[in-house]
Design an enzyme around this catalytic site. Structure first.
Site, PDB file in Angstrom:
ATOM      1  N   ASP A   8       0.890  -1.161   0.000  1.00 35.47           N
ATOM      2  CA  ASP A   8       0.000   0.000   0.000  1.00 35.47           C
ATOM      3  C   ASP A   8       0.928   1.211   0.000  1.00 35.47           C
ATOM      4  OD1 ASP A   8      -2.267   1.666   0.198  1.00 35.47           O
ATOM      5  OD2 ASP A   8      -2.013   1.774   2.372  1.00 35.47           O
ATOM      6  N   GLU A  67      -1.300  -1.476  -5.011  1.00 31.28           N
ATOM      7  CA  GLU A  67      -2.469  -0.661  -5.327  1.00 31.28           C
ATOM      8  C   GLU A  67      -2.104   0.380  -6.377  1.00 31.28           C
ATOM      9  OE1 GLU A  67      -5.181   2.538  -2.949  1.00 31.28           O
ATOM     10  OE2 GLU A  67      -4.721   0.671  -1.891  1.00 31.28           O
ATOM     11  N   ASP A 139      -2.686   0.840   7.100  1.00 32.62           N
ATOM     12  CA  ASP A 139      -1.768   0.685   5.967  1.00 32.62           C
ATOM     13  C   ASP A 139      -1.336  -0.768   5.784  1.00 32.62           C
ATOM     14  OD1 ASP A 139      -1.476   3.534   5.146  1.00 32.62           O
ATOM     15  OD2 ASP A 139      -0.720   3.725   7.188  1.00 32.62           O
TER      16      ASP A 139
END
Length: 173
Positions: A8, A67, A139
């Site tokens: 992330d 991502e 996170d």
């Protein structure tokens, strides 16, 4: 067995999560946050690169799942996010690790069942799916969700490939 590193990305904090996936069963290996100092962006990108490289060397994953960048209200933040992603991707490619990219919506859909899920829902489902004693930080949970998204997508592709063998010339064999 596949070991998957989920990322992330962020220019202030970058979450990571590593799972193993075997025949649809997923097990937690580790997760955490790469906390970046108040420094020039170039120095923070180097820390991301070095940290991801170290994780790859230590845990030997076979896949990186990350991502994609989304465009928010602040273009400057999106550019910094893109650069953080780039540092993580280059670290993976530099170690000959294949990279899969998913939108935040795809990741949430894969883990929660809704692309509009909030962070608390993602944390809760990651905790359940990986049988963790407590929910990971936001996170780290997002990074673990990215790894789970790859595992779920890969399992679906394998299942589809197996079912295609039953068909020949448009007919069931």
């Amino acid at each position: 067995m596949a070991i998957i590193l989920g990322i992330d990305p962020g220019s202030r904090k970058t979450g990571f999560g590593i799972i193993s996936s075997v025949a649809g069963r997923h097990e937690y290996i580790t997760s955490g946050i790469i906390r970046l100092p108040e420094a020039d962006l170039s120095e923070r990108l180097k820390i991301i690169f070095d940290s991801i490289t170290e994780l790859i060397e230590q845990y030997c994953p076979q896949q990186l799942s990350i991502e994609q960048v989304f465009m928010g209200k602040n273009a400057s933040s999106a550019l910094k996010l893109g650069q953080a992603r780039g540092a993580a991707i280059v670290a993976a490619v530099n170690q000959s690790l294949p990279v899969a990219e998913y939108s935040a919506r795809q990741i949430k859909q894969s883990v929660v069942g809704s692309g509009a899920a909030d962070k608390a829902q993602v944390q809760h489902m990651v905790k359940l799916l990986l049988k963790l004693p407590a929910a990971p930080s936001e996170d780290a949970a997002d990074a673990l969700a990215a790894a789970l998204c790859f595992a779920h997508s890969n399992a679906s592709l394998v299942a589809m490939a197996g079912s295609m063998r039953k068909y020949r010339r448009g007919r069931l064999s």
